[in-house]
Write a protein that holds these residues in place. Structure first.
Motif, mmCIF file in Angstrom:
data_model
loop_
_atom_site.group_PDB
_atom_site.id
_atom_site.type_symbol
_atom_site.label_atom_id
_atom_site.label_comp_id
_atom_site.label_asym_id
_atom_site.label_seq_id
_atom_site.Cartn_x
_atom_site.Cartn_y
_atom_site.Cartn_z
ATOM 1 N N ALA A 126 17.671 59.340 -6.005
ATOM 2 C CA ALA A 126 16.298 59.004 -5.619
ATOM 3 C C ALA A 126 15.315 59.585 -6.622
ATOM 4 O O ALA A 126 15.359 60.762 -6.963
ATOM 5 N N GLY A 127 14.434 58.764 -7.093
ATOM 6 C CA GLY A 127 13.428 59.191 -8.053
ATOM 7 C C GLY A 127 13.847 59.061 -9.494
ATOM 8 O O GLY A 127 13.064 59.349 -10.398
ATOM 9 N N ALA A 137 12.160 48.486 9.791
ATOM 10 C CA ALA A 137 11.166 49.469 9.363
ATOM 11 C C ALA A 137 10.021 48.795 8.636
ATOM 12 O O ALA A 137 10.135 47.659 8.155
ATOM 13 N N GLU A 138 8.922 49.520 8.560
ATOM 14 C CA GLU A 138 7.723 49.041 7.871
ATOM 15 C C GLU A 138 7.016 50.234 7.258
ATOM 16 O O GLU A 138 6.988 51.319 7.836
ATOM 17 N N VAL A 139 6.458 50.030 6.070
ATOM 18 C CA VAL A 139 5.673 51.064 5.402
ATOM 19 C C VAL A 139 4.223 50.637 5.390
ATOM 20 O O VAL A 139 3.899 49.521 4.950
ATOM 21 N N ILE A 140 3.351 51.512 5.892
ATOM 22 C CA ILE A 140 1.916 51.215 5.942
ATOM 23 C C ILE A 140 1.173 52.284 5.142
ATOM 24 O O ILE A 140 1.339 53.484 5.399
ATOM 25 N N ILE A 141 0.378 51.854 4.190
ATOM 26 C CA ILE A 141 -0.457 52.766 3.412
ATOM 27 C C ILE A 141 -1.898 52.600 3.890
ATOM 28 O O ILE A 141 -2.480 51.515 3.775
ATOM 29 N N ALA A 164 11.645 61.075 -5.011
ATOM 30 C CA ALA A 164 12.696 61.726 -4.234
ATOM 31 C C ALA A 164 12.156 62.211 -2.894
ATOM 32 O O ALA A 164 12.800 62.054 -1.850
ATOM 33 N N ARG A 165 10.976 62.794 -2.888
ATOM 34 C CA ARG A 165 10.398 63.299 -1.643
ATOM 35 C C ARG A 165 10.056 62.165 -0.680
ATOM 36 O O ARG A 165 10.267 62.289 0.532
ATOM 37 N N LEU A 166 9.529 61.076 -1.202
ATOM 38 C CA LEU A 166 9.231 59.939 -0.328
ATOM 39 C C LEU A 166 10.510 59.352 0.249
ATOM 40 O O LEU A 166 10.568 58.993 1.433
ATOM 41 N N ALA A 167 11.555 59.252 -0.574
ATOM 42 C CA ALA A 167 12.828 58.715 -0.081
ATOM 43 C C ALA A 167 13.418 59.614 0.987
ATOM 44 O O ALA A 167 13.948 59.131 2.003
ATOM 45 N N GLN A 168 13.331 60.922 0.793
ATOM 46 C CA GLN A 168 13.854 61.849 1.790
ATOM 47 C C GLN A 168 13.054 61.775 3.082
ATOM 48 O O GLN A 168 13.617 61.824 4.177
ATOM 49 N N ARG A 203 3.607 52.087 -8.578
ATOM 50 C CA ARG A 203 4.879 52.353 -9.266
ATOM 51 C C ARG A 203 5.810 53.243 -8.434
ATOM 52 O O ARG A 203 7.010 53.311 -8.702
ATOM 53 N N LEU A 204 5.253 53.936 -7.444
ATOM 54 C CA LEU A 204 6.069 54.829 -6.625
ATOM 55 C C LEU A 204 6.673 54.138 -5.410
ATOM 56 O O LEU A 204 7.478 54.731 -4.691
ATOM 57 N N LEU A 205 6.300 52.889 -5.163
ATOM 58 C CA LEU A 205 6.737 52.226 -3.944
ATOM 59 C C LEU A 205 8.202 51.817 -3.988
ATOM 60 O O LEU A 205 8.765 51.431 -2.961
ATOM 61 N N ASP A 206 8.830 51.903 -5.166
ATOM 62 C CA ASP A 206 10.264 51.626 -5.206
ATOM 63 C C ASP A 206 11.079 52.794 -4.641
ATOM 64 O O ASP A 206 12.313 52.773 -4.656
ATOM 65 N N SER A 207 10.372 53.817 -4.132
ATOM 66 C CA SER A 207 11.052 54.921 -3.434
ATOM 67 C C SER A 207 11.677 54.438 -2.139
ATOM 68 O O SER A 207 12.642 55.029 -1.654
ATOM 69 N N PHE A 208 11.119 53.366 -1.578
ATOM 70 C CA PHE A 208 11.578 52.874 -0.284
ATOM 71 C C PHE A 208 12.677 51.830 -0.474
ATOM 72 O O PHE A 208 12.771 51.192 -1.529
#
Length: 886
Positions: A644-645, A679-683, A816-820, A845-850
């Motif tokens: 991750a990351g 699941a769903e991610v909401i910003i 890595a932290r977002l994935a965890q 660019r960080l949204l590929d953590s999910f």
């Protein structure tokens, strides 16, 4: 607040509740927590949790009305007004067991008499209710079993696991009726490579395996591990990072060894010695070393010690909530946290929980440990003849952090004063059983003149270390001795360079570069003082080895073990002093490319508590690979977020693979869960960063929309406390309990237990909860993060960022932290949930953590609340609990 009495149940105000509690002892549950919420810190009474701990030592209970109802067989209170009369009924139900025999009866009468004299609230009632035993019962220290010495275990045989046998073992563990999972079977086959014979020195069979949540990796590696152990006759050390996974592993080994007696012999859980009850410390506490509430705690711990499975006070069968009931008053003094152990010189040595676990692990097939203990054991463990040759590192993404802490050097006031106490022993005004080198090795000193002189020289040199009151003297500008003078110079330079207008009272630090003349001069004098200490420690260690070789008449088995323990302790202390000398040599000299050095003043809310110089490896996996991996024959490193990351190359770099001669094998299996559908991610785009009132409003509305079941994650304790203070009452009025790390006087493990047990509860926490929580089912249906978890801009981070690619290094950490954090949400096939990020500035660019396919949307708070309510409220109140994956 509700109060139940003979006249019925009545609701009272906070002030009335405080007055009533002050006038009349009342039955309460968790007095410190109730007192905190009433704003009455001195609240006391008949705490039903203390009664349970006395009557049912070493038994588990979630410390809530629901948990109490479960263990007493009563109905769960239907409303808040029903809880007060329920506590009375539950107390009577618990007391009923004293009318007859119960498993923990032995020792209860004598303990109750003592507790009554100590004015424990329940003491008089229990002392009068319990029957005096017909004959004297064995005292705690005489009834504990003794461990026995055994012949060294032969070296494991060199074998290769048969692929079909590995799969058959896996089928047996999972159960013939279980649905076959190809990912798990593939994982077990890949893991088996770590148990093959190695082909070159310093070249272990290293397997890196990323197995997504739901693969079933625990049984996937226990299958080849147990098969290898049974066939080769060796032990496999399974290392974790969190206590929660250690407990889960202990449960899973029931599948490997269904018979409890066999499992106790074949599976041993090991932790650092600071986790275990020290029997000598307990004896000191019971014989007058503790007073007041601490003395009551000692008696309850003694009750537990008579029935515990392993003596583990920090995650074992001692209820995690017990010590917090006493505000941890005295609990730390019951473990060996200061390296004071006298080993075979202790009268309880042959019954010691720590020694028993060490010897049991020598003959075990599976040893469940943690990353820190594995590294300590490899670096300076006394069990050199039984070093493991096969490791499984679960939660492998934490190896870098664990190695970073293990191989760190810190020359601080707290560290030096501990060394002074260990060498000199009790000084004027100090209390306790602490003994210095001269007292611990008096017989050696009388036998060996050179050893006696080395002890005297070490004691003399130790007077140059920081002494009692060192911090106050430094703050007042009156340091005493070369080490305190060094620390004073460190403090002055740190404040001169690091303090600014935005200083919030937390720790300060600055690079160890361009030191002041005062610091350079102080470092020179400190180096002379430490060198004068280092030399006699080394000489003493050599003299003790000579005593062992001479084997005088008084050196029986017990004395030999004590001297061997002293040699190990001296080696560790001398190694620490040597590291300090190397760090001091850096002052005024060119920086080393291998290390990061800095000065720091540690503070909490403006209060200073330590000062010192610090050193970390730029790449801590270098010593990890050298000390742990290279001597091993095989190691499996696995995690759901290993890459991750970053890429496989970054994953390998973070576990030390590049420092080995052979290439690591790679395995990857995606999670079988339908993240895109479940699941769903909401910003959320309209919550201003740093605006605590707006942040609090967002948390409250989202938790209300979800009906609880929320894990709230923060990057700063101060903001966590600010949000909790603003929303706790609001949520309570809505029937939604709110728990909070760093706020509630409850240990983290118990907070998670309560959260898991109540689908309407929510939990706020920091990093420890980001990837240390396993709550499958409806109890955790939403994760809310206050913002993007950027790394803190410390001196150490800046150096690693520069070496690791700049902003790309930061991005890897955040990914890595977002994935965890996202990984907390979906823990079983039936889970559904929403991940909310309260940060409008989240870079795309960080949204590929999910996970791929998970819907991600940026919306205002109003729409986010509506989406959460639409997705989750229909499930609220159903009490759905999905079974965790095997």
């Amino acid at each position: 607040m509700w109060i139940a009495s003979d006249d019925g149940v009545r609701g009272v105000s906070r002030g009335e509740a405080i007055r009533a509690a002050a006038d009349t002892p009342m039955i309460v549950m968790n007095a410190p927590l109730v007192g905190q919420r009433l704003g009455y810190a001195d609240l006391s009474g008949l705490d039903i949790l203390e009664l349970f701990a006395f009557l049912r030592p070493a038994r588990f209970m979630v410390p809530t009305p629901k948990g109490l109802a479960t263990v007493t067989g009563l109905d769960v209170p239907a409303s808040d007004s029903d809880i007060a009369p329920f506590l009375r009924t539950a107390a009577l139900r618990l007391l009923e067991i004293t009318d007859g025999d119960w498993p923990e009866r032995e020792g209860a009468w004598a303990a109750a008499q003592t507790l009554a004299r100590l004015r424990w609230s329940w003491g008089p009632l229990l002392a009068s209710r319990l029957r005096k035993p017909a004959r004297d019962e064995p005292w705690l220290f005489s009834r504990l079993p003794e461990w026995e010495e055994s012949a060294p275990r032969p070296a494991p045989r060199a074998i290769s696991l048969d692929a079909d046998a590995t799969q058959r073992t896996l089928t047996t563990l999972v159960g013939a009726a279980a649905e076959p999972r190809q990912g798990q079977r593939d994982f077990a086959a890949a893991a088996a490579h770590a148990f093959s014979p190695r082909v070159g020195r310093d070249s272990p069979n290293l397997v890196l395996a990323e197995a997504g949540t739901g693969i079933g990796k625990t049984l996937g590696y226990l299958a080849p591990a147990s098969l290898w152990s049974r066939t080769a006759g060796g032990a496999v050390w399974v290392s974790t990072y969190t206590k929660a996974l250690q407990r889960q592993l202990g449960h899973e080994t029931q599948r490997v060894y269904p018979d409890e007696a066999e499992r106790r012999a074949r599976v041993v859980t090991r932790k650092g010695r600071e986790n275990y009850l020290c029997l000598l410390n307990l004896e000191d506490a019971l014989q007058g070393g503790f007073a007041g509430r601490a003395a009551v705690l000692a008696q309850l711990v003694a009750r537990w010690a008579a029935y515990t499975a392993d003596g583990d006070m920090m995650g074992g069968d001692l209820p995690g909530w017990l010590t917090t009931l006493f505000r941890r008053n005295g609990s730390v003094a019951l473990t060996d946290r200061r390296g004071e152990c006298i080993y075979a010189g202790c009268p309880h040595y042959r019954k010691c929980f720590i020694e028993r676990a060490a010897r049991a692990s020598a003959d075990a097939d599976i040893v469940i440990a943690n990353h820190a203990l594995v590294m300590v054991n490899a670096a300076r463990g006394r069990e050199t003849a039984t070093r493991p040759s096969r490791y499984v590192f679960d939660e492998g993404h934490h190896l870098f952090d664990a190695a970073d802490s293990m191989f760190a050097t810190a020359l601080t006031g707290q560290e030096t004063i501990e060394l002074r106490r260990w060498i000199i022993g009790p000084e004027a005004g100090s209390r306790g059983r602490r003994r210095g080198l001269a007292a611990r090795l008096s017989d050696v000193a009388s036998y060996d003149e050179a050893g006696a002189q080395a002890i005297a020289d070490a004691v003399k040199a130790a007077h140059g270390l920081a002494a009692e009151g060192w911090l106050q003297r430094i703050i007042e500008g009156a340091p005493f001795g070369p080490i305190e003078a060094l620390l004073a110079s460190v403090r002055a330079l740190t404040f001169a360079r690091a303090e600014g207008p935005d200083d919030a009272g937390y720790g300060l630090e600055t690079e160890l570069a361009e030191p002041s003349p005062e610091l350079i001069e102080a470092a020179a004098h400190a180096a002379e003082a430490l060198d004068a200490l280092y030399r006699p420690l080394v000489v003493l260690g050599k003299r003790l080895e000579a005593v062992l070789n001479d084997a005088p008449d008084w050196l029986d088995g017990q004395a030999r073990a004590r001297v061997e323990g002293a040699i190990a302790s001296l080696g560790w202390r001398a190694e620490s002093v040597s590291a300090w000398l190397a760090l001091i040599a850096r002052v005024g000299a060119p920086a080393s490319p291998d290390f990061v050095d800095w000065l720091a003043v540690d503070r909490v809310e403006g209060r200073e508590y330590d000062i010192g110089l610090h050193r970390r490896w730029l790449d801590p996996t270098r010593p990890f690979a050298e000390i742990v991996l290279k001597p091993a024959h095989g190691a499996l490193v696995t995690s759901a977020t290993l890459t991750a990351g970053g890429t496989w190359e970054t994953a390998e770099a973070r576990v030390g693979a590049p420092h080995l001669t052979g290439a690591a094998a790679r395995f990857e299996a995606a999670s079988p869960f339908d993240y895109a559908g479940n699941a769903e991610v909401i910003i959320v785009t309209d919550v201003k960063r740093g605006d605590v009132p707006a942040l609090s409003n967002a948390y409250a509305r989202l938790i209300e929309a979800a009906g609880g079941g929320t894990l709230g994650l923060f990057t700063a304790i101060r903001r966590l406390r600010g949000v909790h203070a603003r929303i706790a009452d609001r949520l309570a009025r809505a029937g939604l309990p709110l728990l909070a790390q760093h706020v509630d006087p409850i240990d983290t493990g118990t907070l998670v237990d309560i959260f898991r047990d109540d689908p309407h509860a929510s939990l706020l926490g920091t990093d420890a909860l980001r990837d240390g929580v396993d709550v499958p089912g409806h109890s955790l249906r939403m994760v809310v993060m206050e913002g993007v978890p950027w790394p803190k801009p410390t001196v150490l981070h800046a150096a690693r960022r520069l070496a690791g690619g700049g902003s790309a290094y930061d991005d890897r950490i955040v990914r890595a932290r977002l994935a965890q954090a996202f990984g907390r949400l979906i823990r079983s096939r039936g889970d559904r949930g929403v991940f909310v990020l309260l940060s409008a500035a989240t870079p795309s660019r960080l949204l590929d953590s999910f996970p791929p396919g998970v819907p991600i949307s940026r919306v205002p708070l109003d729409e986010a609340v509506a989406r959460v309510a639409s997705r989750l409220s229909s499930r609220a109140g159903l009490g759905h609990e999905a079974a965790p994956a095997a």
